[in-house]
Write an enzyme that holds these catalytic residues in place. Structure first.
Site, PDB file in Angstrom:
ATOM      1  N   HIS A  90     -10.417 -71.638 -93.488  1.00 50.26           N
ATOM      2  CA  HIS A  90     -10.529 -70.545 -94.938  1.00 50.26           C
ATOM      3  C   HIS A  90     -11.592 -70.113 -94.144  1.00 50.26           C
ATOM      4  O   HIS A  90     -13.516 -70.072 -94.892  1.00 50.26           O
ATOM      5  CB  HIS A  90     -10.173 -70.746 -96.655  1.00 50.26           C
ATOM      6  CG  HIS A  90     -10.224 -70.374 -97.346  1.00 50.26           C
ATOM      7  ND1 HIS A  90     -11.060 -69.925 -97.792  1.00 50.26           N
ATOM      8  CD2 HIS A  90      -9.858 -69.103 -97.399  1.00 50.26           C
ATOM      9  CE1 HIS A  90     -10.796 -69.763 -99.206  1.00 50.26           C
ATOM     10  NE2 HIS A  90      -9.217 -68.970 -98.400  1.00 50.26           N
ATOM     11  N   HIS A 147     -14.001 -60.258 -98.568  1.00 50.28           N
ATOM     12  CA  HIS A 147     -13.002 -61.297 -99.310  1.00 50.28           C
ATOM     13  C   HIS A 147     -13.543 -60.459-100.951  1.00 50.28           C
ATOM     14  O   HIS A 147     -12.385 -59.948-101.421  1.00 50.28           O
ATOM     15  CB  HIS A 147     -12.961 -62.332 -99.774  1.00 50.28           C
ATOM     16  CG  HIS A 147     -12.930 -62.965-101.204  1.00 50.28           C
ATOM     17  ND1 HIS A 147     -12.768 -63.097-102.043  1.00 50.28           N
ATOM     18  CD2 HIS A 147     -11.215 -63.456-100.913  1.00 50.28           C
ATOM     19  CE1 HIS A 147     -12.126 -63.155-103.165  1.00 50.28           C
ATOM     20  NE2 HIS A 147     -10.351 -63.794-102.274  1.00 50.28           N
TER      21      HIS A 147
END
Length: 261
Positions: free
Chosen positions: A17, A59
């Site tokens: 991740h 992100h």
């Protein structure tokens, strides 16, 4: 590359991740190189468009948290973003902003098959242009039109049903995963409506709604769970038959999976 080429028999495959992001600054080359060395079966990244329409792996909407700069990604050019340090905030090692082409090059050149899970962020000022530029980039790397979902080196994931639909409509063989914060968002037929090949619940959602995995399988869909960092959750995902687990600790999770029945 077939599905069997990236997973141990009967166990979930491990997706790093944002790279090995517990030990390295997220979305940096160092984080992804570490994940690959640790044996991750897949890599996950988030992509956003810069002001000059370049896909970068960031992100947040802004760069404030993950760099020594400030500002909104979509209002800065790639050259402007490259002026900032995206690594020292976490581990002390400096790093430049990572572009999607750079990450694709690393992934596809690795000595074993690895899948790249690419999350498109929404809502964004550029709307559907994110998916358009993503598909253009995947085609440039010759991974935008795989012979089947099982043989794809790229997977597009998103919380946006419309974003998933745009990919399925333009590239029907690319696997897609509809992410969801709650069970309700993944059981109302949204995945069916947009043609997603998988669902992506949080591991917290799976704890309370373990039936999601069987329901997805009944519809011919795989399950991708995020973010799985605890041993009990790894065991849960293995017991339920989750296909992919995204984690910040790829090496640790791979070690735990060795002992999973």
């Amino acid at each position: 590359m077939s599905t069997s080429g990236v997973s141990r028999s009967g166990k979930p495959a491990v997706v790093a991740h944002r790279g090995a992001s517990a030990d390295h600054a997220e979305h940096t080359l160092a984080a992804y190189e570490a994940a690959l060395r640790e044996g991750a079966d897949g890599l996950e990244c988030d992509v956003r468009l810069t002001a000059d329409h370049q896909l970068v792996c960031v992100h947040d909407r802004t760069i404030d948290r993950t760099s020594n700069g400030t500002g909104v990604v979509s209002e800065l050019t790639l050259d402007q973003l490259r002026e900032y340090d995206f690594g020292s905030w976490h581990s002390g090692a400096s790093a430049t902003v990572l572009t999607l082409p750079e990450l694709l090059e690393l992934t596809l050149d690795w000595h074993r098959p690895v899948r790249l899970f690419i999350e498109t962020k929404h809502p964004v000022r550029f709307g559907s242009l994110v998916e358009q530029r993503l598909l253009e980039t995947l085609h440039e790397f010759k991974v935008g039109a795989p012979p089947s979902a099982d043989h794809s080196r790229a997977v597009v994931i998103s919380f946006s049903a419309s974003g998933v639909w745009r990919i399925r409509r333009s590239a029907p063989m690319l696997p897609t995963i509809l992410l969801g914060e709650t069970a309700r968002g993944l059981t109302t037929g949204a995945a069916t409506a947009v043609g997603a090949t998988g669902i992506g619940p949080s591991v917290a959602t799976l704890r309370t709604h373990p039936d999601l995995v069987d329901k997805a399988a009944a519809g011919g869909r795989v399950t991708y769970a995020w973010t799985v960092d605890e041993r009990d959750d790894v065991q849960l995902c293995a017991d339920l038959g989750v296909r992919w687990i995204a984690t910040n600790h790829p090496a640790r999770v791979r070690d735990w999976l060795v002992t999973v029945d």
